[in-house]
Design a protein around this motif. Structure first.
Motif, mmCIF file in Angstrom:
data_model
loop_
_atom_site.group_PDB
_atom_site.id
_atom_site.type_symbol
_atom_site.label_atom_id
_atom_site.label_comp_id
_atom_site.label_asym_id
_atom_site.label_seq_id
_atom_site.Cartn_x
_atom_site.Cartn_y
_atom_site.Cartn_z
ATOM 1 N N CYS A 264 18.412 55.438 -32.873
ATOM 2 C CA CYS A 264 18.970 54.809 -31.670
ATOM 3 C C CYS A 264 19.512 53.423 -32.010
ATOM 4 N N GLN A 265 20.801 53.344 -32.296
ATOM 5 C CA GLN A 265 21.408 52.070 -32.647
ATOM 6 C C GLN A 265 21.414 51.088 -31.473
ATOM 7 N N SER A 266 21.458 51.616 -30.251
ATOM 8 C CA SER A 266 21.439 50.727 -29.089
ATOM 9 C C SER A 266 20.153 49.909 -29.052
ATOM 10 N N ALA A 267 19.019 50.551 -29.355
ATOM 11 C CA ALA A 267 17.743 49.843 -29.382
ATOM 12 C C ALA A 267 17.714 48.831 -30.520
ATOM 13 N N GLN A 268 18.245 49.218 -31.675
ATOM 14 C CA GLN A 268 18.262 48.307 -32.822
ATOM 15 C C GLN A 268 19.113 47.072 -32.529
ATOM 16 N N VAL A 269 20.282 47.297 -31.932
ATOM 17 C CA VAL A 269 21.155 46.175 -31.583
ATOM 18 C C VAL A 269 20.488 45.287 -30.544
ATOM 19 N N ALA A 270 19.866 45.904 -29.529
ATOM 20 C CA ALA A 270 19.195 45.137 -28.482
ATOM 21 C C ALA A 270 18.102 44.246 -29.066
ATOM 22 N N PHE A 271 17.342 44.789 -30.010
ATOM 23 C CA PHE A 271 16.255 44.024 -30.633
ATOM 24 C C PHE A 271 16.815 42.838 -31.416
ATOM 25 N N VAL A 272 17.831 43.077 -32.227
ATOM 26 C CA VAL A 272 18.409 42.011 -33.054
ATOM 27 C C VAL A 272 19.053 40.940 -32.189
ATOM 28 N N VAL A 273 19.826 41.378 -31.186
ATOM 29 C CA VAL A 273 20.500 40.418 -30.310
ATOM 30 C C VAL A 273 19.478 39.610 -29.513
ATOM 31 N N GLY A 274 18.475 40.304 -28.971
ATOM 32 C CA GLY A 274 17.452 39.608 -28.197
ATOM 33 C C GLY A 274 16.674 38.614 -29.039
ATOM 34 N N LEU A 275 16.281 39.026 -30.230
ATOM 35 C CA LEU A 275 15.529 38.144 -31.114
ATOM 36 C C LEU A 275 16.376 36.938 -31.526
ATOM 37 N N SER A 276 17.661 37.168 -31.752
ATOM 38 C CA SER A 276 18.564 36.070 -32.108
ATOM 39 C C SER A 276 18.656 35.048 -30.974
ATOM 40 N N MET A 277 18.691 35.541 -29.744
ATOM 41 C CA MET A 277 18.754 34.642 -28.587
ATOM 42 C C MET A 277 17.500 33.782 -28.490
ATOM 43 N N ILE B 185 15.888 35.118 -21.016
ATOM 44 C CA ILE B 185 17.327 35.170 -21.306
ATOM 45 C C ILE B 185 17.587 36.137 -22.452
ATOM 46 N N ALA B 186 16.672 36.203 -23.416
ATOM 47 C CA ALA B 186 16.806 37.165 -24.517
ATOM 48 C C ALA B 186 16.709 38.590 -23.993
ATOM 49 N N LEU B 187 15.795 38.819 -23.069
ATOM 50 C CA LEU B 187 15.655 40.147 -22.466
ATOM 51 C C LEU B 187 16.920 40.545 -21.714
ATOM 52 N N LEU B 188 17.504 39.603 -20.973
ATOM 53 C CA LEU B 188 18.740 39.881 -20.242
ATOM 54 C C LEU B 188 19.855 40.299 -21.191
ATOM 55 N N ILE B 189 20.042 39.549 -22.273
ATOM 56 C CA ILE B 189 21.125 39.849 -23.212
ATOM 57 C C ILE B 189 20.848 41.162 -23.936
ATOM 58 N N ALA B 190 19.587 41.424 -24.280
ATOM 59 C CA ALA B 190 19.234 42.695 -24.916
ATOM 60 C C ALA B 190 19.543 43.873 -23.990
ATOM 61 N N THR B 191 19.244 43.709 -22.708
ATOM 62 C CA THR B 191 19.525 44.771 -21.733
ATOM 63 C C THR B 191 21.023 44.985 -21.576
#
Length: 403
Positions: A205-218, A360-366
């Motif tokens: 699931c690339q969507s989950a992987q991207v969400a995790f990386v983007v959220g963690l980056s935020m 805010i990280a959760l929002l961007i991950a979502t």
């Protein structure tokens, strides 16, 4: 165990079990959190004799979304089908009100002895998903009736994996609010993080992987202490939504020729995605003011395109929330949705700094998942939104939750 502690204990136990249940039964997200909100609200009011705080702002936001969906029936391609979808959406949204109000009413202090349960639940959820993915899904096979010689794909785990990934950020919030020593918090954070990372390594699931990386980056990069940062973020999201037709055209030109030849992203079906985004966006621009009504893509019988990667002439949803808003509600819907997101970001900016950056990280991950994955109006996905929003209301200082 005293009677005083029974409510917070049961509350946290049930809440913590949810991510585990969602691994194999993600569809229950459409109703289980709402049922939980109704039952616990009744206990709160009639059992504990406490006051349930009502949030007019939350209700008005939901009512606005519901009203837009219902009104769009007037210009829908398939009015009766759109009406049924609008009523279903309205029911899920409105039944989330008790859950949100309950979360706003509970003082986080009464839950502190049991907050560790939710990170434990997310850890167990990630471990269960990892075991299923590593062992060819034995529990899924045992609990589902599958045709003989059926080629079962691990993609059936994707919704549960996404739910666990987004719940990870809630787990961080609750760890932040624990009264435990720092070394205990760090240990708990390390345990849940390691197990979520293992799950993300095993999943497709690339969507989950991207969400995790983007959220963690935020969490680490977003300048959460500066008020101007939130206005800039809201403006960038709004600008991107308005310019979605241009963004889609650029992505189509860049990826359509070799998308399925690039490692990693070919497994995300980027070629299919950009082709779908292109033909849906072009259709939407035929009526750019108010679109074609709620769930329009379900009712369009044939999209014109070159059948490069996507071999069908129809699609249930565009796999991108901004494109979906464009085709359903046009520029009017885009401006209203951007205003709603800006309002949410403004509310996040009022939360205490230690928690603000996580929310805010959760929002961007979502939003990252919504930009690449599921249709906006899928029942389980709406339920996921309502649960996450309510949990954020739980951790927010109550002085910021006043209407």
């Amino acid at each position: 165990m005293t009677r005083h502690n029974l409510f917070p204990l049961i509350f946290m136990i049930v809440l913590s079990i949810m991510p585990v249940l969602f691994i194999h039964m993600p569809r229950i997200l459409a109703w289980l959190p709402l049922l939980f909100g109704l039952i616990m609200s009744a206990w709160w009011v009639f059992g504990k004799k406490e006051i349930l705080t009502h949030s007019p702002k939350y209700f008005y936001c939901l009512a606005g979304v519901s009203l837009m969906a219902i009104i769009s029936v007037l210009w829908s391609i398939e009015p009766m089908g759109a009406y049924k979808q609008a009523i279903k959406i309205t029911a899920i949204l409105l039944f989330s009100v008790p859950l949100f109000n309950l979360m706003r009413s509970i003082d986080i202090k009464m839950l502190k002895p049991f907050l560790w349960l939710f990170p434990a639940g997310v850890t167990l959820s990630a471990m269960l998903a990892s075991a299923e993915l590593a062992l060819d899904m034995p529990i899924y096979r045992a609990t589902h009736i599958l045709p003989e010689n059926f080629d079962l794909s691990s993609a059936v785990m994707n919704r549960g994996v996404i739910s666990t990934t987004l719940s990870f950020f809630i787990a961080i919030l609750l760890i932040n609010n624990m009264d435990s020593a720092k070394k205990v918090k760090y240990a708990l954070l390390a345990i849940v993080s390691i197990n979520v990372l293992i799950m993300l390594y095993l999943t497709q699931c690339q969507s989950a992987q991207v969400a995790f990386v983007v959220g963690l980056s935020m969490i680490f990069l977003f300048p959460y202490r500066f008020k101007l940062s939130y206005k800039i973020l809201a403006s960038l999201i709004a600008l991107t939504m308005v310019l979605t037709p241009l963004v889609v055209q650029i992505l189509f030109d860049v990826f359509i020729g070799n998308a399925q030849e690039i490692p990693w992203i070919k497994d995300a079906y980027v070629g299919n995605r950009v082709e779908i985004w292109d033909f849906v966006m072009r259709y939407a621009l035929n009526n750019p003011i108010y679109g074609y009504g709620i769930e329009a893509t379900r009712f369009i019988k044939e999209f014109e395109h070159d059948y490069i990667y996507h071999k069908g002439s129809t699609i249930l949803h565009p796999h991108n929330f901004s494109i979906q808003i464009w085709i359903e509600f046009g520029i009017i819907g885009i401006l209203l949705a951007a205003a709603l997101i800006a309002f949410v970001i403004k509310q996040i900016s009022k939360i205490a700094p230690p928690d603000r950056r996580i929310v805010i990280a959760l929002l961007i991950a979502t939003l990252a998942v919504s930009s690449t994955g599921y249709g906006m109006w899928q029942s389980w996905w709406i339920g996921e939104f309502m649960l996450l929003i309510s949990l954020c209301a739980l951790i927010a200082p109550k002085k910021y939750n006043q209407p």
